[in-house]
Design a protein around this motif. Structure first.
Motif, PDB file in Angstrom:
ATOM      1  N   UNK A 184     -23.543  25.308 -31.647  1.00 24.90           N
ATOM      2  CA  UNK A 184     -23.672  25.266 -33.015  1.00 24.90           C
ATOM      3  C   UNK A 184     -24.351  26.552 -33.592  1.00 24.90           C
ATOM      4  N   UNK A 185     -25.081  27.022 -32.705  1.00 21.84           N
ATOM      5  CA  UNK A 185     -25.784  28.590 -33.186  1.00 21.84           C
ATOM      6  C   UNK A 185     -24.512  29.727 -33.002  1.00 21.84           C
ATOM      7  N   UNK A 186     -23.622  29.590 -31.769  1.00 23.23           N
ATOM      8  CA  UNK A 186     -22.584  30.544 -31.455  1.00 23.23           C
ATOM      9  C   UNK A 186     -21.386  30.270 -32.624  1.00 23.23           C
ATOM     10  N   UNK A 187     -21.303  29.259 -33.087  1.00 27.75           N
ATOM     11  CA  UNK A 187     -19.991  29.213 -34.142  1.00 27.75           C
ATOM     12  C   UNK A 187     -21.022  29.294 -35.501  1.00 27.75           C
ATOM     13  N   UNK A 188     -21.921  29.283 -35.492  1.00 23.59           N
ATOM     14  CA  UNK A 188     -22.825  29.307 -36.840  1.00 23.59           C
ATOM     15  C   UNK A 188     -22.505  28.127 -37.635  1.00 23.59           C
ATOM     16  N   UNK A 189     -22.718  27.101 -37.039  1.00 22.42           N
ATOM     17  CA  UNK A 189     -22.597  25.989 -37.765  1.00 22.42           C
ATOM     18  C   UNK A 189     -23.968  25.091 -37.843  1.00 22.42           C
ATOM     19  N   UNK A 190     -24.625  25.096 -39.038  1.00 20.63           N
ATOM     20  CA  UNK A 190     -25.987  24.618 -39.119  1.00 20.63           C
ATOM     21  C   UNK A 190     -26.011  23.117 -38.933  1.00 20.63           C
ATOM     22  N   UNK A 191     -24.967  22.213 -39.180  1.00 21.40           N
ATOM     23  CA  UNK A 191     -24.727  20.989 -39.070  1.00 21.40           C
ATOM     24  C   UNK A 191     -24.663  20.350 -37.735  1.00 21.40           C
ATOM     25  N   UNK A 192     -24.015  21.205 -36.619  1.00 22.76           N
ATOM     26  CA  UNK A 192     -24.161  21.092 -35.463  1.00 22.76           C
ATOM     27  C   UNK A 192     -25.438  21.391 -34.885  1.00 22.76           C
ATOM     28  N   UNK A 193     -26.064  22.475 -35.188  1.00 25.79           N
ATOM     29  CA  UNK A 193     -27.271  22.825 -34.278  1.00 25.79           C
ATOM     30  C   UNK A 193     -28.259  21.892 -34.624  1.00 25.79           C
ATOM     31  N   UNK A 194     -28.542  21.570 -36.046  1.00 26.95           N
ATOM     32  CA  UNK A 194     -29.918  20.906 -36.442  1.00 26.95           C
ATOM     33  C   UNK A 194     -30.138  19.703 -35.826  1.00 26.95           C
ATOM     34  N   UNK A 195     -29.311  18.784 -35.720  1.00 23.99           N
ATOM     35  CA  UNK A 195     -29.629  17.465 -35.132  1.00 23.99           C
ATOM     36  C   UNK A 195     -29.972  17.711 -33.481  1.00 23.99           C
ATOM     37  N   UNK A 196     -29.262  18.682 -33.145  1.00 14.92           N
ATOM     38  CA  UNK A 196     -29.702  18.680 -31.328  1.00 14.92           C
ATOM     39  C   UNK A 196     -30.887  19.438 -31.290  1.00 14.92           C
ATOM     40  N   UNK A 197     -31.505  20.025 -32.234  1.00 16.96           N
ATOM     41  CA  UNK A 197     -32.902  20.502 -31.821  1.00 16.96           C
ATOM     42  C   UNK A 197     -33.902  19.512 -31.678  1.00 16.96           C
ATOM     43  N   UNK A 198     -33.628  18.546 -32.727  1.00 15.58           N
ATOM     44  CA  UNK A 198     -34.229  17.193 -32.535  1.00 15.58           C
ATOM     45  C   UNK A 198     -34.130  16.545 -31.134  1.00 15.58           C
ATOM     46  N   UNK A 199     -32.835  16.253 -30.897  1.00 12.37           N
ATOM     47  CA  UNK A 199     -32.610  15.867 -29.586  1.00 12.37           C
ATOM     48  C   UNK A 199     -33.088  16.542 -28.247  1.00 12.37           C
ATOM     49  N   UNK A 200     -33.078  17.846 -28.398  1.00 12.84           N
ATOM     50  CA  UNK A 200     -33.608  18.467 -27.300  1.00 12.84           C
ATOM     51  C   UNK A 200     -35.304  18.347 -27.304  1.00 12.84           C
ATOM     52  N   UNK A 201     -35.872  18.151 -28.267  1.00 16.06           N
ATOM     53  CA  UNK A 201     -37.324  18.171 -28.429  1.00 16.06           C
ATOM     54  C   UNK A 201     -37.681  16.463 -27.880  1.00 16.06           C
ATOM     55  N   UNK A 202     -37.087  15.882 -28.455  1.00 12.52           N
ATOM     56  CA  UNK A 202     -37.251  14.159 -27.876  1.00 12.52           C
ATOM     57  C   UNK A 202     -37.049  14.115 -26.480  1.00 12.52           C
ATOM     58  N   UNK A 203     -35.841  14.472 -26.133  1.00 15.87           N
ATOM     59  CA  UNK A 203     -35.501  14.641 -24.627  1.00 15.87           C
ATOM     60  C   UNK A 203     -36.606  15.322 -24.045  1.00 15.87           C
ATOM     61  N   UNK A 204     -37.158  16.323 -23.935  1.00 20.63           N
ATOM     62  CA  UNK A 204     -38.147  16.944 -23.366  1.00 20.63           C
ATOM     63  C   UNK A 204     -39.449  16.027 -23.378  1.00 20.63           C
ATOM     64  N   UNK A 205     -39.713  15.464 -24.369  1.00 22.49           N
ATOM     65  CA  UNK A 205     -40.872  14.540 -24.600  1.00 22.49           C
ATOM     66  C   UNK A 205     -40.674  13.503 -23.411  1.00 22.49           C
ATOM     67  N   UNK A 206     -39.582  12.809 -23.528  1.00 25.58           N
ATOM     68  CA  UNK A 206     -39.336  11.694 -22.699  1.00 25.58           C
ATOM     69  C   UNK A 206     -39.465  12.121 -21.234  1.00 25.58           C
ATOM     70  N   UNK A 207     -38.976  13.262 -20.638  1.00 22.40           N
ATOM     71  CA  UNK A 207     -39.132  13.648 -19.318  1.00 22.40           C
ATOM     72  C   UNK A 207     -40.686  14.157 -19.105  1.00 22.40           C
ATOM     73  N   UNK A 208     -41.332  14.596 -20.044  1.00 22.16           N
ATOM     74  CA  UNK A 208     -42.830  14.849 -20.090  1.00 22.16           C
ATOM     75  C   UNK A 208     -43.597  13.377 -19.745  1.00 22.16           C
ATOM     76  N   UNK A 209     -43.343  12.277 -20.351  1.00 26.25           N
ATOM     77  CA  UNK A 209     -43.841  11.248 -20.386  1.00 26.25           C
ATOM     78  C   UNK A 209     -43.721  10.498 -18.884  1.00 26.25           C
ATOM     79  N   UNK A 210     -42.064  10.785 -18.702  1.00 23.47           N
ATOM     80  CA  UNK A 210     -41.709  10.228 -17.532  1.00 23.47           C
ATOM     81  C   UNK A 210     -42.711  10.779 -16.116  1.00 23.47           C
ATOM     82  N   UNK A 211     -42.795  12.021 -16.080  1.00 16.15           N
ATOM     83  CA  UNK A 211     -43.706  12.693 -15.243  1.00 16.15           C
ATOM     84  C   UNK A 211     -45.139  12.219 -15.113  1.00 16.15           C
ATOM     85  N   UNK A 212     -45.614  12.010 -16.475  1.00 15.59           N
ATOM     86  CA  UNK A 212     -47.213  11.677 -16.480  1.00 15.59           C
ATOM     87  C   UNK A 212     -47.167  10.248 -15.916  1.00 15.59           C
ATOM     88  N   UNK A 213     -46.460   9.158 -16.241  1.00 18.32           N
ATOM     89  CA  UNK A 213     -46.683   8.020 -16.075  1.00 18.32           C
ATOM     90  C   UNK A 213     -45.967   7.627 -14.637  1.00 18.32           C
TER      91      UNK A 213
END
Length: 284
Positions: A184-213
């Motif tokens: 999304x950043x490469x094609x300068x498309x805000x609508x493609x990039x924005x939701x994937x920021x949240x997706x990347x963040x939540x995915x990282x949180x999931x992996x951190x929780x997995x390692x912790x527990x």
């Protein structure tokens, strides 16, 4: 500079297609299980119906970009095909109640909802405004889809178990979100990039929780073995206290004997048997 952006866009787009294809195939073991047992058990159709609707939205959005959204169209077309197969298999083995519920959601979301979006965009918007309206709808629905794992994370925190949150799926979802974010950043498309920021963040949180527990919590077996050890030790003490030496040293009243019935009968029985044997052996 434009060539560099095009190369990056194609690179991240192709990577996103490959990783997203792997993510689309993640439910295959679930449907193999459903087909073998010929029952949907406790599984629900909403995730697959929602994924189908999301893929349909992104295809319609990509068609507004005059060829720039080709890589979005390819992967989401594949996604529509795969999700349709999942839904057909689900309906084949679902009971009557689940089948009716699935048809209702399909009718309201994927047919009436999608048709309403097309009518609104085609009749009330034109050109860039249509792309903005449709992009906003895609972002809103994608945020809802990405927020769905929050319920799984809540279960992990409450139960302190990662049984229902496979690490491989969280990993691929995170990589997929990061890849599409850069696309999304490469094609300068805000609508493609924005939701994937949240997706990347939540995915990282999931992996951190997995390692912790998974690796840093105290094993449950240790907690369960401790009472067992104490119980065994207590049993040994009771056994030792029923020997003749401890019985001679223990003086209990009649009431205490009745109260501690679990410990005293072995002592009394042993003593009675010994006296009977000595009376038999002593000469009259």
């Amino acid at each position: 500079m434009a060539i560099t952006h095009n190369v990056l866009a194609v690179t991240f787009g192709v990577m996103g297609n490959i990783i997203s294809f792997i993510v689309f195939l993640a439910p295959v073991p679930t449907f193999v299980r459903i087909c073998k047992k010929k029952s949907i058990e406790g599984f629900e159709s909403l995730p697959y119906v929602s994924a189908l609707f999301s893929a349909m939205l992104w295809i319609y959005y990509a068609l507004q970009k005059d060829g720039a959204g080709f890589l979005l169209i390819t992967i989401n077309a594949v996604g529509c095909f795969i999700e349709t197969i999942y839904i057909v298999l689900f309906l084949t083995y679902a009971n009557k109640k689940a089948r009716i519920s699935t048809f209702k959601v399909l009718g309201l979301l994927n047919f009436l909802g999608f048709a309403a979006i097309i009518l609104v965009c085609e009749l009330l918007t034109k050109g860039s405004n249509r792309e903005k309206v449709l992009g906003g709808i895609c972002v809103g629905f994608s945020v809802c889809v990405f927020a769905a794992p929050l319920s799984i994370m809540r279960v992990v925190i409450r139960t302190k178990s990662v049984e229902f949150m496979p690490f491989s799926l969280s990993l691929f979802l995170t990589i997929s979100a990061i890849t599409w974010l850069f696309y999304g950043l490469a094609i300068k498309d805000f609508y493609v990039a924005l939701p994937n920021i949240l997706g990347a963040f939540l995915g990282a949180v999931q992996m951190i929780l997995y390692v912790i527990f998974k690796y840093y919590k105290s094993p449950v077996t240790d907690e369960t073995e401790k009472p067992k050890t104490v119980s065994d030790h207590s049993i040994n003490i009771v056994k030792l206290s029923s020997t003749p030496a401890s019985c001679d040293l223990t003086v209990q009243s009649k009431n205490e004997t009745q109260t501690n019935g679990d410990m005293c009968p072995p002592v009394q029985t042993y003593g009675g048997d010994l006296e009977d044997q000595m009376d038999k052996k002593m000469p009259n």
